[in-house]
Design an enzyme around this catalytic site. Structure first.
Site, PDB file in Angstrom:
ATOM      1  N   GLU A   1       1.555 -15.183  -5.809  1.00  0.00           N
ATOM      2  CA  GLU A   1       1.036 -16.140  -6.812  1.00  0.00           C
ATOM      3  C   GLU A   1       1.924 -17.391  -6.832  1.00  0.00           C
ATOM      4  O   GLU A   1       1.435 -18.514  -6.798  1.00  0.00           O
ATOM      5  CB  GLU A   1       1.079 -15.521  -8.226  1.00  0.00           C
ATOM      6  CG  GLU A   1       0.054 -14.451  -8.521  1.00  0.00           C
ATOM      7  CD  GLU A   1      -1.325 -15.000  -8.866  1.00  0.00           C
ATOM      8  OE1 GLU A   1      -1.409 -15.959  -9.634  1.00  0.00           O
ATOM      9  OE2 GLU A   1      -2.315 -14.450  -8.335  1.00  0.00           O
TER      10      GLU A   1
ATOM     11  N   ASP B   1     -10.123 -11.227 -10.368  1.00  0.00           N
ATOM     12  CA  ASP B   1      -8.860 -10.595  -9.960  1.00  0.00           C
ATOM     13  C   ASP B   1      -7.791 -10.977 -10.980  1.00  0.00           C
ATOM     14  O   ASP B   1      -7.969 -11.911 -11.770  1.00  0.00           O
ATOM     15  CB  ASP B   1      -8.456 -11.079  -8.562  1.00  0.00           C
ATOM     16  CG  ASP B   1      -7.125 -10.489  -8.094  1.00  0.00           C
ATOM     17  OD1 ASP B   1      -6.901  -9.277  -8.285  1.00  0.00           O
ATOM     18  OD2 ASP B   1      -6.294 -11.232  -7.535  1.00  0.00           O
ATOM     19  N   SER B   2      -6.663 -10.301 -10.906  1.00  0.00           N
ATOM     20  CA  SER B   2      -5.527 -10.664 -11.760  1.00  0.00           C
ATOM     21  C   SER B   2      -5.046 -12.081 -11.445  1.00  0.00           C
ATOM     22  O   SER B   2      -4.318 -12.669 -12.235  1.00  0.00           O
ATOM     23  CB  SER B   2      -4.371  -9.699 -11.519  1.00  0.00           C
ATOM     24  OG  SER B   2      -3.917  -9.841 -10.188  1.00  0.00           O
TER      25      SER B   2
ATOM     26  N   CYS C   1      -9.931  -6.519  -7.287  1.00  0.00           N
ATOM     27  CA  CYS C   1      -8.551  -6.145  -7.621  1.00  0.00           C
ATOM     28  C   CYS C   1      -8.470  -4.618  -7.607  1.00  0.00           C
ATOM     29  O   CYS C   1      -9.187  -3.948  -8.360  1.00  0.00           O
ATOM     30  CB  CYS C   1      -8.224  -6.678  -9.015  1.00  0.00           C
ATOM     31  SG  CYS C   1      -6.602  -6.201  -9.629  1.00  0.00           S
ATOM     32  N   ASN C   2      -7.605  -4.096  -6.750  1.00  0.00           N
ATOM     33  CA  ASN C   2      -7.454  -2.636  -6.663  1.00  0.00           C
ATOM     34  C   ASN C   2      -6.917  -2.053  -7.971  1.00  0.00           C
ATOM     35  O   ASN C   2      -7.343  -0.987  -8.413  1.00  0.00           O
ATOM     36  CB  ASN C   2      -6.466  -2.282  -5.544  1.00  0.00           C
ATOM     37  CG  ASN C   2      -7.000  -2.618  -4.167  1.00  0.00           C
ATOM     38  OD1 ASN C   2      -7.556  -1.778  -3.481  1.00  0.00           O
ATOM     39  ND2 ASN C   2      -6.838  -3.863  -3.748  1.00  0.00           N
ATOM     40  N   THR C   3      -5.976  -2.772  -8.590  1.00  0.00           N
ATOM     41  CA  THR C   3      -5.328  -2.271  -9.799  1.00  0.00           C
ATOM     42  C   THR C   3      -6.337  -2.191 -10.954  1.00  0.00           C
ATOM     43  O   THR C   3      -6.400  -1.188 -11.671  1.00  0.00           O
ATOM     44  CB  THR C   3      -4.160  -3.204 -10.192  1.00  0.00           C
ATOM     45  OG1 THR C   3      -3.386  -3.491  -9.023  1.00  0.00           O
ATOM     46  CG2 THR C   3      -3.288  -2.583 -11.244  1.00  0.00           C
TER      47      THR C   3
ATOM     48  N   TYR D   1      -0.955  -7.600 -12.671  1.00  0.00           N
ATOM     49  CA  TYR D   1      -1.523  -6.425 -13.344  1.00  0.00           C
ATOM     50  C   TYR D   1      -0.791  -5.147 -12.912  1.00  0.00           C
ATOM     51  O   TYR D   1      -0.698  -4.193 -13.673  1.00  0.00           O
ATOM     52  CB  TYR D   1      -2.996  -6.259 -12.961  1.00  0.00           C
ATOM     53  CG  TYR D   1      -3.985  -7.114 -13.719  1.00  0.00           C
ATOM     54  CD1 TYR D   1      -3.593  -8.109 -14.610  1.00  0.00           C
ATOM     55  CD2 TYR D   1      -5.351  -6.896 -13.525  1.00  0.00           C
ATOM     56  CE1 TYR D   1      -4.537  -8.875 -15.279  1.00  0.00           C
ATOM     57  CE2 TYR D   1      -6.302  -7.650 -14.197  1.00  0.00           C
ATOM     58  CZ  TYR D   1      -5.892  -8.639 -15.074  1.00  0.00           C
ATOM     59  OH  TYR D   1      -6.842  -9.380 -15.726  1.00  0.00           O
ATOM     60  N   GLY D   2      -0.355  -5.144 -11.661  1.00  0.00           N
ATOM     61  CA  GLY D   2       0.223  -3.920 -11.084  1.00  0.00           C
ATOM     62  C   GLY D   2       1.460  -3.429 -11.810  1.00  0.00           C
ATOM     63  O   GLY D   2       1.869  -2.284 -11.641  1.00  0.00           O
TER      64      GLY D   2
ATOM     65  N   CYS E   1      -3.863  -4.069  -1.854  1.00  0.00           N
ATOM     66  CA  CYS E   1      -3.845  -5.076  -2.930  1.00  0.00           C
ATOM     67  C   CYS E   1      -4.435  -6.335  -2.321  1.00  0.00           C
ATOM     68  O   CYS E   1      -4.051  -6.731  -1.206  1.00  0.00           O
ATOM     69  CB  CYS E   1      -2.414  -5.314  -3.397  1.00  0.00           C
ATOM     70  SG  CYS E   1      -2.227  -6.770  -4.464  1.00  0.00           S
ATOM     71  N   THR E   2      -5.361  -6.945  -3.037  1.00  0.00           N
ATOM     72  CA  THR E   2      -6.077  -8.074  -2.434  1.00  0.00           C
ATOM     73  C   THR E   2      -5.160  -9.283  -2.199  1.00  0.00           C
ATOM     74  O   THR E   2      -5.437 -10.117  -1.350  1.00  0.00           O
ATOM     75  CB  THR E   2      -7.289  -8.469  -3.307  1.00  0.00           C
ATOM     76  OG1 THR E   2      -6.847  -8.675  -4.661  1.00  0.00           O
ATOM     77  CG2 THR E   2      -8.342  -7.378  -3.290  1.00  0.00           C
ATOM     78  N   HIS E   3      -4.052  -9.363  -2.923  1.00  0.00           N
ATOM     79  CA  HIS E   3      -3.094 -10.457  -2.675  1.00  0.00           C
ATOM     80  C   HIS E   3      -2.463 -10.347  -1.278  1.00  0.00           C
ATOM     81  O   HIS E   3      -2.115 -11.357  -0.670  1.00  0.00           O
ATOM     82  CB  HIS E   3      -1.956 -10.411  -3.695  1.00  0.00           C
ATOM     83  CG  HIS E   3      -2.266 -11.004  -5.034  1.00  0.00           C
ATOM     84  ND1 HIS E   3      -3.097 -10.407  -5.944  1.00  0.00           N
ATOM     85  CD2 HIS E   3      -1.836 -12.153  -5.624  1.00  0.00           C
ATOM     86  CE1 HIS E   3      -3.157 -11.148  -7.048  1.00  0.00           C
ATOM     87  NE2 HIS E   3      -2.399 -12.222  -6.871  1.00  0.00           N
TER      88      HIS E   3
HETATM   89  N1  DGL Z   1      -4.676  -8.239  -6.526  1.00  0.00           N
HETATM   90  C1  DGL Z   1      -4.453  -7.083  -7.281  1.00  0.00           C
HETATM   91  C2  DGL Z   1      -4.782  -5.791  -6.565  1.00  0.00           C
HETATM   92  O1  DGL Z   1      -5.570  -5.788  -5.661  1.00  0.00           O
HETATM   93  C3  DGL Z   1      -3.321  -6.952  -8.211  1.00  0.00           C
HETATM   94  C4  DGL Z   1      -2.075  -7.729  -8.050  1.00  0.00           C
HETATM   95  C5  DGL Z   1      -1.306  -7.698  -9.354  1.00  0.00           C
HETATM   96  O2  DGL Z   1      -1.694  -8.467 -10.225  1.00  0.00           O
HETATM   97  O3  DGL Z   1      -0.389  -6.875  -9.489  1.00  0.00           O
HETATM   98  O4  DGL Z   1      -4.294  -4.754  -6.933  1.00  0.00           O
END
Ligand code: DGL
Length: 283
Positions: free
Chosen positions: A152, A9-10, A73-75, A41-42, A195-197
């Site tokens: 984060e 993941d990011s 990570c979705n992004t 990453y987003g 988003c997994t976060h």
């Molecule tokens: N956890 C990530 C996701 O599922 C990205 C969060 C990020 O780094 O912007 O998209």
């Protein structure tokens, strides 16, 4: 087969997917890589996210000999899953995408909220998914700039308090902008965490939205899909867990303490399992 499954993941968000994977596949070994030095990453370009994803996949294959890769990570999935599949045709790959289809089955009001990063909601992949389902429900989509970063930062001792305030502020602002949540006609009764976060702020979301709104994440579905792929390729580990050497390694390109705190808080894992990723990955 005793080789580990790579999970990436990011940053620390993918730990929510790792938690589901570990539960569903207790005999497996895992190598988790948090690219926290480059999060979020987003809010980066698609080209940047693709380049990071490809670099990390190569590293996990070359250095850890992974037998499968979960892009938690979705992004990164939206940006790079096609390129990854093209470059690694033999490697079982699982990506994540916002759970819009499962939300359709759950929603009673037909009004579904989706929160995700700007990168995910702005991607072609997401646009296609949304277009394919738009006739069946009313979707309210909200990009949540800043939220993944605040999550984060909430694991770093010197930033935790300010980050927690920022999380509360952002959640309030974004959910208010989406409209009314509830179970009455026209209310949003289902919220997709794209988003997994965001799984790690579920409690705060529940407090804001009330107990009747359903929150949907993808960890369990991703774990089931990983299990299916490994079984189909005859790659499941058949050894008992206690025979398996070093069942878990967690690496970060960012702050080691942050990963240790997150792994301990959300997965109950000891800090010794965490280590810094090699310098070649940090640039
Ligand atoms: N956890 C990530 C996701 O599922 C990205 C969060 C990020 O780094 O912007 O998209």
């Amino acid at each position: 087969m005793n080789a580990p499954i790579g999970v990436f993941d990011s940053g620390i968000g993918g730990l929510s997917v790792l938690r589901a994977l570990q539960k569903a596949l207790p005999h497996e070994r895992f190598v988790y890589l948090a690219d926290s030095a480059h999060a979020p990453y987003g809010e980066k370009t698609e080209a940047f996210v693709t380049q990071r994803t490809l670099t990390i996949a190569l590293h996990l294959r070359a250095q850890h000999h992974i037998k499968a890769l979960v892009v938690a990570c979705n992004t990164a999935t939206a940006a790079a899953i096609h390129a990854l599949r093209a470059l690694h045709p033999q490697l079982p790959l699982v990506g994540v995408e916002p759970a819009l289809k499962p939300a359709l089955a759950l929603s009673r009001t037909g009004h579904i909220g989706v929160i995700a990063t700007r990168g995910t909601v702005g991607s072609d992949k997401f646009a296609r998914l949304l277009a394919s389902l738009q006739a069946e429900a009313h979707f309210v989509v909200q990009a949540c700039n800043g939220l993944a970063l605040a999550i984060e930062q909430s694991t770093l001792p010197d930033q935790a308090r300010a980050a927690q305030d920022q999380i509360s502020h952002l959640l309030q602002t974004y959910t208010q902008a989406m409209g009314r949540f509830g179970t009455g006609p026209g209310d949003i009764d289902t919220l997709v965490l794209g988003c997994t976060h965001y799984v790690f702020v579920e409690d705060e979301l529940r407090q804001l939205l009330g107990p009747d709104v359903q929150l949907l994440s993808t960890g369990e579905a991703v774990a089931r899909q990983t299990q299916r792929l490994l079984a189909a390729a005859d790659l499941l580990n058949t050894q008992a867990p206690h025979e398996t050497a070093q069942p878990m390694r967690l690496l970060t390109t960012g702050d080691l303490q942050g990963l240790q705190a997150a792994a301990q808080r959300w997965l109950g894992l000891p800090p010794e399992l965490c280590e810094a990723a090699p310098a070649t990955l940090q640039a």
